[in-house]
Write a protein that holds these residues in place. Sequence first.
Motif, PDB file in Angstrom:
ATOM      1  N   VAL A  97      33.550  32.959  11.705  1.00 23.09           N
ATOM      2  CA  VAL A  97      32.036  33.310  12.301  1.00 23.09           C
ATOM      3  C   VAL A  97      31.244  34.117  11.190  1.00 23.09           C
ATOM      4  N   GLU A  98      31.839  35.306  10.847  1.00 25.07           N
ATOM      5  CA  GLU A  98      31.382  35.934   9.695  1.00 25.07           C
ATOM      6  C   GLU A  98      30.923  35.400   8.619  1.00 25.07           C
ATOM      7  N   ASP A  99      31.794  34.456   7.935  1.00 29.12           N
ATOM      8  CA  ASP A  99      31.474  33.539   6.766  1.00 29.12           C
ATOM      9  C   ASP A  99      30.125  32.761   7.157  1.00 29.12           C
ATOM     10  N   ALA A 100      30.053  32.094   8.409  1.00 27.82           N
ATOM     11  CA  ALA A 100      28.691  31.289   8.660  1.00 27.82           C
ATOM     12  C   ALA A 100      27.565  32.293   8.826  1.00 27.82           C
ATOM     13  N   LEU A 101      27.762  33.503   9.538  1.00 26.93           N
ATOM     14  CA  LEU A 101      26.559  34.385   9.261  1.00 26.93           C
ATOM     15  C   LEU A 101      26.210  34.740   7.883  1.00 26.93           C
ATOM     16  N   GLN A 102      27.106  35.031   6.887  1.00 26.11           N
ATOM     17  CA  GLN A 102      26.649  35.346   5.614  1.00 26.11           C
ATOM     18  C   GLN A 102      26.220  34.251   4.869  1.00 26.11           C
ATOM     19  N   ARG A 103      26.280  32.932   5.114  1.00 25.76           N
ATOM     20  CA  ARG A 103      25.859  31.649   4.597  1.00 25.76           C
ATOM     21  C   ARG A 103      24.331  31.232   5.322  1.00 25.76           C
ATOM     22  N   GLY A 104      24.044  32.074   6.094  1.00 28.88           N
ATOM     23  CA  GLY A 104      22.787  31.881   6.700  1.00 28.88           C
ATOM     24  C   GLY A 104      22.447  31.125   8.091  1.00 28.88           C
ATOM     25  N   VAL A 105      23.732  31.114   8.893  1.00 28.77           N
ATOM     26  CA  VAL A 105      23.602  30.713  10.162  1.00 28.77           C
ATOM     27  C   VAL A 105      23.235  31.573  11.115  1.00 28.77           C
ATOM     28  N   ALA A 106      22.373  31.575  11.837  1.00 28.24           N
ATOM     29  CA  ALA A 106      21.963  32.683  12.986  1.00 28.24           C
ATOM     30  C   ALA A 106      22.899  32.537  14.102  1.00 28.24           C
ATOM     31  N   LEU A 107      23.544  33.530  14.769  1.00 26.13           N
ATOM     32  CA  LEU A 107      24.252  33.560  15.840  1.00 26.13           C
ATOM     33  C   LEU A 107      23.511  34.094  16.973  1.00 26.13           C
ATOM     34  N   HIS A 108      23.919  33.658  17.938  1.00 26.45           N
ATOM     35  CA  HIS A 108      23.109  33.964  19.401  1.00 26.45           C
ATOM     36  C   HIS A 108      24.254  34.602  20.351  1.00 26.45           C
ATOM     37  N   PHE A 109      24.013  35.537  20.896  1.00 27.95           N
ATOM     38  CA  PHE A 109      25.002  36.387  22.111  1.00 27.95           C
ATOM     39  C   PHE A 109      24.367  36.149  23.371  1.00 27.95           C
ATOM     40  N   LEU A 110      24.878  35.812  24.345  1.00 24.89           N
ATOM     41  CA  LEU A 110      24.432  35.503  25.696  1.00 24.89           C
ATOM     42  C   LEU A 110      24.796  36.261  26.737  1.00 24.89           C
ATOM     43  N   ALA A 111      24.229  37.181  27.409  1.00 28.06           N
ATOM     44  CA  ALA A 111      24.685  37.997  28.659  1.00 28.06           C
ATOM     45  C   ALA A 111      24.004  37.409  29.939  1.00 28.06           C
TER      46      ALA A 111
ATOM     47  N   ARG B  27      29.053  36.398  25.913  1.00 30.04           N
ATOM     48  CA  ARG B  27      29.769  35.357  25.019  1.00 30.04           C
ATOM     49  C   ARG B  27      28.837  34.974  23.830  1.00 30.04           C
ATOM     50  N   LEU B  28      29.682  34.451  22.769  1.00 26.65           N
ATOM     51  CA  LEU B  28      28.767  33.883  21.643  1.00 26.65           C
ATOM     52  C   LEU B  28      28.262  32.571  22.103  1.00 26.65           C
ATOM     53  N   ASP B  29      27.005  32.248  22.177  1.00 30.33           N
ATOM     54  CA  ASP B  29      26.623  30.993  22.400  1.00 30.33           C
ATOM     55  C   ASP B  29      26.506  29.996  21.443  1.00 30.33           C
ATOM     56  N   THR B  30      27.535  29.177  21.279  1.00 30.16           N
ATOM     57  CA  THR B  30      27.688  28.204  20.223  1.00 30.16           C
ATOM     58  C   THR B  30      26.747  26.846  20.496  1.00 30.16           C
ATOM     59  N   GLU B  31      26.170  26.843  21.703  1.00 27.36           N
ATOM     60  CA  GLU B  31      25.012  25.887  22.003  1.00 27.36           C
ATOM     61  C   GLU B  31      23.951  26.007  20.960  1.00 27.36           C
ATOM     62  N   GLN B  32      23.626  27.144  20.522  1.00 24.71           N
ATOM     63  CA  GLN B  32      22.499  27.508  19.892  1.00 24.71           C
ATOM     64  C   GLN B  32      22.807  27.162  18.495  1.00 24.71           C
ATOM     65  N   LEU B  33      24.010  27.033  17.875  1.00 32.25           N
ATOM     66  CA  LEU B  33      24.185  26.412  16.563  1.00 32.25           C
ATOM     67  C   LEU B  33      23.668  25.202  16.009  1.00 32.25           C
TER      68      LEU B  33
ATOM     69  N   ARG C 214      20.233  37.183  29.213  1.00 33.78           N
ATOM     70  CA  ARG C 214      19.539  37.720  28.060  1.00 33.78           C
ATOM     71  C   ARG C 214      20.427  37.405  26.948  1.00 33.78           C
ATOM     72  N   THR C 215      19.490  37.195  25.819  1.00 33.99           N
ATOM     73  CA  THR C 215      19.757  36.400  24.689  1.00 33.99           C
ATOM     74  C   THR C 215      19.546  37.362  23.389  1.00 33.99           C
ATOM     75  N   TRP C 216      20.623  37.569  22.439  1.00 33.97           N
ATOM     76  CA  TRP C 216      20.255  38.314  21.246  1.00 33.97           C
ATOM     77  C   TRP C 216      20.570  37.405  19.887  1.00 33.97           C
ATOM     78  N   ARG C 217      19.746  37.659  19.023  1.00 29.41           N
ATOM     79  CA  ARG C 217      19.968  36.641  17.710  1.00 29.41           C
ATOM     80  C   ARG C 217      20.403  37.720  16.621  1.00 29.41           C
ATOM     81  N   ILE C 218      21.293  37.345  16.032  1.00 29.36           N
ATOM     82  CA  ILE C 218      21.733  38.141  14.785  1.00 29.36           C
ATOM     83  C   ILE C 218      21.715  37.159  13.319  1.00 29.36           C
ATOM     84  N   ALA C 219      21.089  37.430  12.537  1.00 27.99           N
ATOM     85  CA  ALA C 219      20.906  36.830  11.256  1.00 27.99           C
ATOM     86  C   ALA C 219      21.041  37.481  10.123  1.00 27.99           C
ATOM     87  N   TYR C 220      21.599  37.021   8.813  1.00 26.16           N
ATOM     88  CA  TYR C 220      21.749  37.900   7.738  1.00 26.16           C
ATOM     89  C   TYR C 220      20.449  37.489   6.974  1.00 26.16           C
ATOM     90  N   GLN C 221      19.705  38.672   6.297  1.00 28.20           N
ATOM     91  CA  GLN C 221      18.844  38.342   5.418  1.00 28.20           C
ATOM     92  C   GLN C 221      19.319  38.700   3.969  1.00 28.20           C
TER      93      GLN C 221
END
Length: 191
Positions: free
Chosen positions: A64-78, A159-165, A99-106
């Motif tokens: 998951v961290e590798d995907a984030l480092q390669r530019g895939v934004a992750l969404h977490f959902l409460a 949870r990590l919202d994999t439907e947003q990938l 409530r949704t959070w989005r984390i992306a690597y710049q």
Amino acid sequence: MPTPAHCPARLTRLRAAMAACMVLVLLLTMAPARALDLLRLDAQRSEQGVLLNFETRFDLPAGVEDALQRGVALHFLAEAVLMRSRWYWRDKELAHATRTWRIAYQPLTFSYKVSQGGLSQTYRSLGEALRALQRFSQWRIADPVPAEDDRHYIEFTYRLDTEQLPRPLQIGIGSQPEWTLRAARTIALPD
């Protein structure tokens, strides 16, 4: 001294030990991802409504961290659902909040951007960015509920919202347990 080929009992024990080692190696390589721990979850009634506080703890698995480092934004959902228990029928859903959070690597600034709603914040490290989305206080999930009625409870999921990938990544992660970051709990609404 007899050779292992001449001792069938030794050969059988050696094969059993090798098979056990292979099973152990398979189990260790297929170990589930680190769990997402729900450290704190509490609710309170107030004049503003039903307020929820939560805190989680987790580290991103390597894939998951590798995907984030390669530019895939992750969404977490409460997700919080306020329910009222009824003896005569199924429980009634009174309110549903997400409530949704989005984390992306710049990569240009070597930083992480955490967005929630229309607001975003930039962090220098992944640990700081994860801490920003692992807790929330005073989240209003419902209108005020009468205190004399004690049959209310809250079903909470984070949870990590994999439907947003991106769609190609969704197909590839179906059999990978490290993408299953999820915690759920049900608590009673206090008086």
